[in-house]
Design an enzyme around this catalytic site. Structure first.
Site, short mmCIF file in Angstrom:
data_model
loop_
_atom_site.label_atom_id
_atom_site.label_comp_id
_atom_site.label_asym_id
_atom_site.label_seq_id
_atom_site.Cartn_x
_atom_site.Cartn_y
_atom_site.Cartn_z
N TYR A 1 -9.56 4.21 -5.52
CA TYR A 1 -8.44 5.27 -5.77
C TYR A 1 -8.53 5.86 -7.08
O TYR A 1 -7.56 6.66 -7.55
CB TYR A 1 -6.94 4.51 -5.44
CG TYR A 1 -6.91 4.33 -4.23
CD1 TYR A 1 -6.90 4.77 -2.96
CD2 TYR A 1 -6.99 3.03 -3.68
CE1 TYR A 1 -7.20 4.74 -1.87
CE2 TYR A 1 -6.86 2.33 -2.27
CZ TYR A 1 -6.90 3.13 -1.21
OH TYR A 1 -6.84 3.08 -0.05
N GLU B 1 0.91 -1.19 0.08
CA GLU B 1 -0.09 -0.07 -0.11
C GLU B 1 0.90 1.25 -0.02
O GLU B 1 0.17 2.38 0.39
CB GLU B 1 -1.05 0.02 1.30
CG GLU B 1 -1.83 -1.05 1.25
CD GLU B 1 -2.81 -1.23 2.42
OE1 GLU B 1 -3.50 -0.27 2.82
OE2 GLU B 1 -2.57 -1.97 3.23
N ARG C 1 -11.51 4.38 10.89
CA ARG C 1 -12.70 4.22 10.19
C ARG C 1 -13.25 2.72 10.09
O ARG C 1 -12.32 1.79 9.87
CB ARG C 1 -12.43 4.61 8.63
CG ARG C 1 -13.64 4.81 7.71
CD ARG C 1 -13.22 5.01 6.40
NE ARG C 1 -13.07 3.64 5.90
CZ ARG C 1 -11.89 3.12 5.01
NH1 ARG C 1 -10.83 4.29 5.03
NH2 ARG C 1 -11.79 2.06 4.57
N GLU D 1 -14.47 -4.42 9.54
CA GLU D 1 -13.04 -4.50 9.75
C GLU D 1 -13.04 -3.06 10.17
O GLU D 1 -13.76 -2.04 10.09
CB GLU D 1 -11.87 -4.78 8.78
CG GLU D 1 -12.38 -3.81 7.52
CD GLU D 1 -11.39 -4.58 6.48
OE1 GLU D 1 -10.14 -3.69 6.09
OE2 GLU D 1 -11.55 -5.30 5.62
N ASN E 1 -10.14 0.17 10.10
CA ASN E 1 -8.72 0.87 9.65
C ASN E 1 -8.24 1.78 10.43
O ASN E 1 -8.83 2.69 10.72
CB ASN E 1 -9.02 1.56 8.31
CG ASN E 1 -9.95 0.60 7.17
OD1 ASN E 1 -9.20 0.00 6.55
ND2 ASN E 1 -11.10 0.21 7.46
N ASP F 1 -15.64 -0.09 8.68
CA ASP F 1 -16.44 -0.62 7.33
C ASP F 1 -17.56 -1.53 7.47
O ASP F 1 -17.54 -2.51 8.53
CB ASP F 1 -15.53 -1.29 6.44
CG ASP F 1 -14.41 -0.21 5.68
OD1 ASP F 1 -14.70 0.92 5.90
OD2 ASP F 1 -13.44 -0.86 5.55
N SER G 1 -6.69 -1.74 1.74
CA SER G 1 -7.03 -1.03 0.52
C SER G 1 -7.52 -1.99 -0.57
O SER G 1 -7.57 -1.80 -1.76
CB SER G 1 -5.62 -0.42 -0.21
OG SER G 1 -5.27 0.65 0.64
N GLY H 1 -7.24 6.13 4.86
CA GLY H 1 -7.00 7.16 3.79
C GLY H 1 -7.03 8.58 3.67
O GLY H 1 -8.10 8.77 4.45
#
Length: 310
Positions: free
Chosen positions: A218, A16, A257, A272, A274, A259, A149, A278
């Site tokens: 992205y 990443e 964050r 999950e 994070n 999800d 990612s 990002g």
């Protein structure tokens, strides 16, 4: 909030690294625009501690995604030299980076999460795909256990594609997570704070492809963030509570964050956490912050302030 010097740590050897540099450079630009003395630093595992010491900084903004940045190793090294840093602590980062450990934690704490199974490379055999289809049916989600990612993640809809998906995920990790596919709406929720945790608005994600994969994440114009997600108050509160509970049991700090999949009957499932979300121009957390009047530079300052308080 005054710092003599802020180091924005980015890049490194993980899969990443490219996204990490996008995140790091965006943060660096925002901090400079806010008048901070900030400097970017490429993460080199073998020399990081000495590089940080030589820099003369008094805080590190961790923008390293994936290996080292999110698995607790950078956090551990910085704690050993008593250097404040953004992101969660050592144990929390290690647990949330490992999808297997996260699943065990969620289950033990009663956090709603999809049914799953873990596989090692040694488990590959001629009958494995049939076993998975019998246990989970199709579609099913295949994930490398310690990637972010959406790297090493596939949603498999056809039986003859499952073996290839497993082999692809095993390229990234020795352990693979097989997860029940939840049909519904894809949500992402920024959670912030150290002891007392709050959420930014719930985000609903839609994409041109119908899959929130690496390309959709992205590539500008490939995904759309609906903020706040068009949910009724009761469902919104249920989703926010699930995310705060998940981050509390994982002892997350700063800005993370979560999800979430929201099923067609409005049951939220935590997928999950994070720990280094990002912060690129297409990223979720900055979009959620902007929706409540927090510009990107102020968001970066918020994250730094939480690091100091931690």
């Amino acid at each position: 909030m005054n710092f003599n010097k802020i180091i924005v740590l980015m890049g490194g050897p993980s899969s990443e690294a490219e996204i990490s540099r996008l995140t790091g450079n965006a943060i660096l630009k925002a901090l400079k625009n806010k008048g901070h003395n900030a400097e970017g630093m490429e993460f080199v595992p073998e020399t990081m501690v000495e590089d940080i010491k030589r820099s003369g900084c008094d805080i590190v903004f961790n923008a390293v995604h994936g290996k080292y940045g999110e698995d607790g190793r950078i956090a551990a090294a910085l704690e050993m030299i008593n250097m404040p840093y953004t992101s969660s602590g050592v144990l929390s980062s290690a647990v949330t980076m490992d999808k297997v450990a996260t699943k065990h934690l969620f289950r033990s704490a009663g956090i709603s999460t999809p049914k799953s199974r873990f596989l090692h490379k040694r488990d590959l055999n001629s009958s494995l795909t049939a076993e998975i289809i019998e246990e989970f049916s199709l579609p099913v989600v295949v994930k490398a256990a310690s990637q972010g990612s959406s790297i090493g993640v596939e949603i498999v809809e056809k039986a003859d594609e499952l073996e290839a998906a497993l082999k692809n995920s095993f390229k990234y990790d020795d352990v693979v997570l097989i997860e029940e596919f939840i049909k519904g709406r894809e949500l992402s929720i920024p959670v912030y704070g150290n002891e007392e945790k709050k959420t930014l608005p719930v985000i609903e994600i839609t994409t041109n492809s119908g899959r929130y994969d690496y390309k959709s994440k992205y590539t500008k114009g490939e995904s759309y963030h609906i903020i706040p997600a068009p949910l009724d108050d009761e469902v919104t509160q249920k989703v926010q509570k699930l995310c705060i509970d998940a981050c509390t049991v994982a002892d997350c700090k700063g800005m993370v964050r979560v999800d979430v999949m929201l099923s067609e009957d409005n049951v939220p499932y935590a997928l999950e956490i994070n720990s280094v979300p990002g912060m690129t121009e297409t990223s979720l957390v900055p979009d959620a912050a902007r929706s409540v009047g927090i510009d990107f530079g102020s968001l970066c300052e918020m994250i730094l302030q939480m690091a100091v308080e931690k």
